[in-house]
Write a protein that holds these residues in place. Sequence first.
Motif, PDB file in Angstrom:
ATOM      1  N   ARG A  75       2.392   0.295  -7.266  1.00 38.93           N
ATOM      2  CA  ARG A  75       3.358   0.771  -5.812  1.00 38.93           C
ATOM      3  C   ARG A  75       2.864   1.390  -5.262  1.00 38.93           C
ATOM      4  NH1 ARG A  75       5.958   0.349 -10.327  1.00 38.93           N
ATOM      5  NH2 ARG A  75       6.570   2.879 -10.584  1.00 38.93           N
ATOM      6  N   LEU A  76       2.082   2.260  -5.822  1.00 35.51           N
ATOM      7  CA  LEU A  76       1.184   3.384  -4.576  1.00 35.51           C
ATOM      8  C   LEU A  76       0.440   2.852  -3.684  1.00 35.51           C
ATOM      9  CD1 LEU A  76       1.242   6.428  -6.852  1.00 35.51           C
ATOM     10  CD2 LEU A  76       2.773   6.106  -4.572  1.00 35.51           C
ATOM     11  N   ILE A  77      -0.343   2.335  -4.304  1.00 34.29           N
ATOM     12  CA  ILE A  77      -1.586   1.455  -3.469  1.00 34.29           C
ATOM     13  C   ILE A  77      -1.311   0.266  -2.678  1.00 34.29           C
ATOM     14  CG2 ILE A  77      -3.309  -0.272  -3.816  1.00 34.29           C
ATOM     15  CD1 ILE A  77      -4.246   0.912  -6.017  1.00 34.29           C
ATOM     16  N   ALA A  78       0.072  -0.085  -2.826  1.00 29.95           N
ATOM     17  CA  ALA A  78       0.495  -0.833  -1.695  1.00 29.95           C
ATOM     18  C   ALA A  78       1.224  -0.811  -1.250  1.00 29.95           C
ATOM     19  CB  ALA A  78       2.307  -1.662  -2.984  1.00 29.95           C
ATOM     20  N   HIS A  79       1.367   0.615  -1.060  1.00 28.17           N
ATOM     21  CA  HIS A  79       1.884   1.459   0.321  1.00 28.17           C
ATOM     22  C   HIS A  79       1.259   1.795   1.236  1.00 28.17           C
ATOM     23  CE1 HIS A  79       4.232   4.694   1.517  1.00 28.17           C
ATOM     24  NE2 HIS A  79       4.617   4.122   2.255  1.00 28.17           N
ATOM     25  N   ARG A  80       0.523   2.799   0.647  1.00 23.16           N
ATOM     26  CA  ARG A  80      -1.249   3.210   1.192  1.00 23.16           C
ATOM     27  C   ARG A  80      -1.857   1.954   2.192  1.00 23.16           C
ATOM     28  NH1 ARG A  80      -3.408   8.405   0.830  1.00 23.16           N
ATOM     29  NH2 ARG A  80      -4.999   8.765   3.137  1.00 23.16           N
ATOM     30  N   PHE A  81      -2.175   1.033   1.164  1.00 19.50           N
ATOM     31  CA  PHE A  81      -3.098   0.092   1.889  1.00 19.50           C
ATOM     32  C   PHE A  81      -2.380  -1.088   2.177  1.00 19.50           C
ATOM     33  CE2 PHE A  81      -5.136   2.965  -1.177  1.00 19.50           C
ATOM     34  CZ  PHE A  81      -6.264   3.599  -0.581  1.00 19.50           C
ATOM     35  N   ALA A  82      -1.525  -1.548   1.944  1.00 21.56           N
ATOM     36  CA  ALA A  82      -1.182  -2.506   2.571  1.00 21.56           C
ATOM     37  C   ALA A  82       0.527  -2.563   3.289  1.00 21.56           C
ATOM     38  CB  ALA A  82      -0.033  -3.890   1.301  1.00 21.56           C
ATOM     39  N   GLY A  83       1.114  -1.035   3.418  1.00 21.73           N
ATOM     40  CA  GLY A  83       2.456  -0.483   4.183  1.00 21.73           C
ATOM     41  C   GLY A  83       3.957  -1.804   3.915  1.00 21.73           C
ATOM     42  N   GLU A  84       2.984  -1.686   2.027  1.00 17.65           N
ATOM     43  CA  GLU A  84       4.209  -2.071   1.630  1.00 17.65           C
ATOM     44  C   GLU A  84       5.183  -1.200   0.679  1.00 17.65           C
ATOM     45  OE1 GLU A  84       5.564  -5.749   1.779  1.00 17.65           O
ATOM     46  OE2 GLU A  84       4.157  -6.509   3.015  1.00 17.65           O
ATOM     47  N   GLN A  85       6.151  -0.815   0.538  1.00 18.94           N
ATOM     48  CA  GLN A  85       7.387   0.543  -0.278  1.00 18.94           C
ATOM     49  C   GLN A  85       7.800  -1.084  -1.070  1.00 18.94           C
ATOM     50  OE1 GLN A  85       6.777   3.118   0.117  1.00 18.94           O
ATOM     51  NE2 GLN A  85       8.432   3.832  -0.951  1.00 18.94           N
ATOM     52  N   ALA A  86       7.859  -1.012  -2.283  1.00 18.08           N
ATOM     53  CA  ALA A  86       7.547  -2.172  -3.335  1.00 18.08           C
ATOM     54  C   ALA A  86       8.569  -1.276  -4.497  1.00 18.08           C
ATOM     55  CB  ALA A  86       6.879  -3.209  -4.076  1.00 18.08           C
ATOM     56  N   ALA A  87       9.169  -1.883  -5.154  1.00 19.69           N
ATOM     57  CA  ALA A  87       9.694  -1.658  -6.575  1.00 19.69           C
ATOM     58  C   ALA A  87       9.406  -1.394  -7.723  1.00 19.69           C
ATOM     59  CB  ALA A  87      11.216  -2.300  -6.591  1.00 19.69           C
ATOM     60  N   GLU A  88       8.310  -3.142  -7.694  1.00 23.58           N
ATOM     61  CA  GLU A  88       8.159  -3.248  -8.120  1.00 23.58           C
ATOM     62  C   GLU A  88       6.414  -4.153  -8.330  1.00 23.58           C
ATOM     63  OE1 GLU A  88       7.831  -7.050 -11.545  1.00 23.58           O
ATOM     64  OE2 GLU A  88       8.750  -5.857 -11.208  1.00 23.58           O
ATOM     65  N   ALA A  89       5.318  -3.705  -7.999  1.00 22.48           N
ATOM     66  CA  ALA A  89       3.820  -4.287  -8.028  1.00 22.48           C
ATOM     67  C   ALA A  89       3.071  -5.064  -8.974  1.00 22.48           C
ATOM     68  CB  ALA A  89       2.868  -3.268  -7.304  1.00 22.48           C
ATOM     69  N   VAL A  90       2.601  -6.014  -9.469  1.00 21.89           N
ATOM     70  CA  VAL A  90       1.837  -6.627 -10.702  1.00 21.89           C
ATOM     71  C   VAL A  90       0.733  -7.225  -9.938  1.00 21.89           C
ATOM     72  CG1 VAL A  90       2.018  -8.453 -11.657  1.00 21.89           C
ATOM     73  CG2 VAL A  90       4.483  -7.286 -11.529  1.00 21.89           C
ATOM     74  N   MET A  91      -0.041  -7.282 -10.667  1.00 20.37           N
ATOM     75  CA  MET A  91      -1.691  -7.638 -10.046  1.00 20.37           C
ATOM     76  C   MET A  91      -1.890  -8.824 -10.559  1.00 20.37           C
ATOM     77  SD  MET A  91      -5.408  -6.146 -10.348  1.00 20.37           S
ATOM     78  CE  MET A  91      -5.387  -4.732  -9.757  1.00 20.37           C
ATOM     79  N   THR A  92      -2.255  -9.705  -9.927  1.00 17.20           N
ATOM     80  CA  THR A  92      -1.933 -10.964  -9.941  1.00 17.20           C
ATOM     81  C   THR A  92      -3.207 -11.571  -9.819  1.00 17.20           C
ATOM     82  OG1 THR A  92      -0.962 -12.116  -7.830  1.00 17.20           O
ATOM     83  CG2 THR A  92       0.829 -11.897  -9.576  1.00 17.20           C
ATOM     84  N   ALA A  93      -3.688 -11.997  -8.978  1.00 16.18           N
ATOM     85  CA  ALA A  93      -6.035 -11.810  -8.981  1.00 16.18           C
ATOM     86  C   ALA A  93      -6.348 -10.920  -8.141  1.00 16.18           C
ATOM     87  CB  ALA A  93      -5.656 -12.690  -8.554  1.00 16.18           C
ATOM     88  N   VAL A  94      -8.103 -10.791  -8.676  1.00 13.52           N
ATOM     89  CA  VAL A  94      -8.680  -9.816  -8.375  1.00 13.52           C
ATOM     90  C   VAL A  94     -10.311  -9.878  -8.389  1.00 13.52           C
ATOM     91  CG1 VAL A  94      -9.448  -9.267 -10.566  1.00 13.52           C
ATOM     92  CG2 VAL A  94     -10.024  -7.131  -8.654  1.00 13.52           C
ATOM     93  N   ASP A  95     -10.937  -9.949  -7.291  1.00 11.75           N
ATOM     94  CA  ASP A  95     -11.932 -10.841  -7.130  1.00 11.75           C
ATOM     95  C   ASP A  95     -13.454  -9.400  -6.324  1.00 11.75           C
ATOM     96  OD1 ASP A  95     -12.200 -10.712  -4.685  1.00 11.75           O
ATOM     97  OD2 ASP A  95     -10.600 -11.900  -4.156  1.00 11.75           O
ATOM     98  N   ARG A  96     -14.672  -9.521  -6.005  1.00 12.57           N
ATOM     99  CA  ARG A  96     -15.589  -8.335  -5.725  1.00 12.57           C
ATOM    100  C   ARG A  96     -15.150  -8.073  -4.325  1.00 12.57           C
ATOM    101  NH1 ARG A  96     -17.260 -13.069  -3.454  1.00 12.57           N
ATOM    102  NH2 ARG A  96     -18.289 -13.227  -1.700  1.00 12.57           N
ATOM    103  N   LEU A  97     -13.493  -8.603  -3.686  1.00 12.72           N
ATOM    104  CA  LEU A  97     -13.032  -7.296  -2.254  1.00 12.72           C
ATOM    105  C   LEU A  97     -12.035  -7.613  -2.283  1.00 12.72           C
ATOM    106  CD1 LEU A  97     -14.655 -10.500  -0.391  1.00 12.72           C
ATOM    107  CD2 LEU A  97     -15.758  -8.317  -0.759  1.00 12.72           C
ATOM    108  N   GLY A  98     -11.181  -7.787  -3.573  1.00 12.80           N
ATOM    109  CA  GLY A  98     -10.412  -7.281  -3.636  1.00 12.80           C
ATOM    110  C   GLY A  98      -9.294  -7.831  -4.826  1.00 12.80           C
ATOM    111  N   PHE A  99      -7.780  -7.750  -4.532  1.00  6.30           N
ATOM    112  CA  PHE A  99      -6.690  -8.455  -5.433  1.00  6.30           C
ATOM    113  C   PHE A  99      -5.461  -8.876  -4.386  1.00  6.30           C
ATOM    114  CE2 PHE A  99      -7.227  -3.638  -5.302  1.00  6.30           C
ATOM    115  CZ  PHE A  99      -5.454  -3.257  -4.838  1.00  6.30           C
ATOM    116  N   HIS A 100      -4.653  -9.537  -4.898  1.00  2.00           N
ATOM    117  CA  HIS A 100      -3.319  -9.633  -4.713  1.00  2.00           C
ATOM    118  C   HIS A 100      -2.740  -9.199  -5.212  1.00  2.00           C
ATOM    119  CE1 HIS A 100      -4.784 -12.969  -2.466  1.00  2.00           C
ATOM    120  NE2 HIS A 100      -5.722 -12.883  -3.083  1.00  2.00           N
ATOM    121  N   LEU A 101      -1.615  -8.384  -5.149  1.00  3.37           N
ATOM    122  CA  LEU A 101       0.309  -8.320  -5.249  1.00  3.37           C
ATOM    123  C   LEU A 101       1.080  -8.798  -5.447  1.00  3.37           C
ATOM    124  CD1 LEU A 101      -0.292  -4.685  -4.214  1.00  3.37           C
ATOM    125  CD2 LEU A 101      -1.157  -5.558  -6.921  1.00  3.37           C
ATOM    126  N   ARG A 102       2.254  -9.301  -6.232  1.00  3.36           N
ATOM    127  CA  ARG A 102       3.100  -9.671  -6.133  1.00  3.36           C
ATOM    128  C   ARG A 102       4.009  -8.825  -6.049  1.00  3.36           C
ATOM    129  NH1 ARG A 102       4.252 -12.381 -10.955  1.00  3.36           N
ATOM    130  NH2 ARG A 102       4.904 -10.835 -11.740  1.00  3.36           N
TER     131      ARG A 102
END
Length: 152
Positions: free
Chosen positions: A84-111
């Motif tokens: 959740r903190l990473i989503a806020h700092r690096f994606a500008g998203e304030q979320a009650a829940e953050a779930v990592m759904t995919a990861v690769d050598r360049l980054g990751f996807h959050l739901r």
Amino acid sequence: LDQHGAGAGGVGHFAQERHAPAVNLVSGPEPQMETQAVDGRHDGFGVMGWVSAEDYAAARPDPLAEAAPGILQHMNADHAGALRLIAHRFAGEQAAEAVMTAVDRLGFHLRLRSGDKVHGRRVAFLREVTDAASARAVLIEMAQQARSPAEG
């Protein structure tokens, strides 16, 4: 399968082994789409993009392909607050829940979920990673930066 390395040992072979159910959907005479009911809605799946034949021929499996399931499980089970903190700092998203759904050598996807709003967001790593150990180091660095006051 084709002239671009999709035969034995090529990128296509790797994809066939790791994603056999998806390959089976398109290997018949007509591609098929499966849907599933989610909260009373019917949703398909998939992400679409284009790649040139030259890029496809030169492609190699992502170095995190084998480690990704373990990274996802660990981050979601043990570091939900950090996500959740990473989503806020690096994606500008304030979320009650953050779930990592995919990861690769360049980054990751959050739901991300906030109230009734659920959406996905891609977050880039600070630098390209080459294995699970470097992914861990970069995720720790990102969590530390996310916990510190913003610079500037």
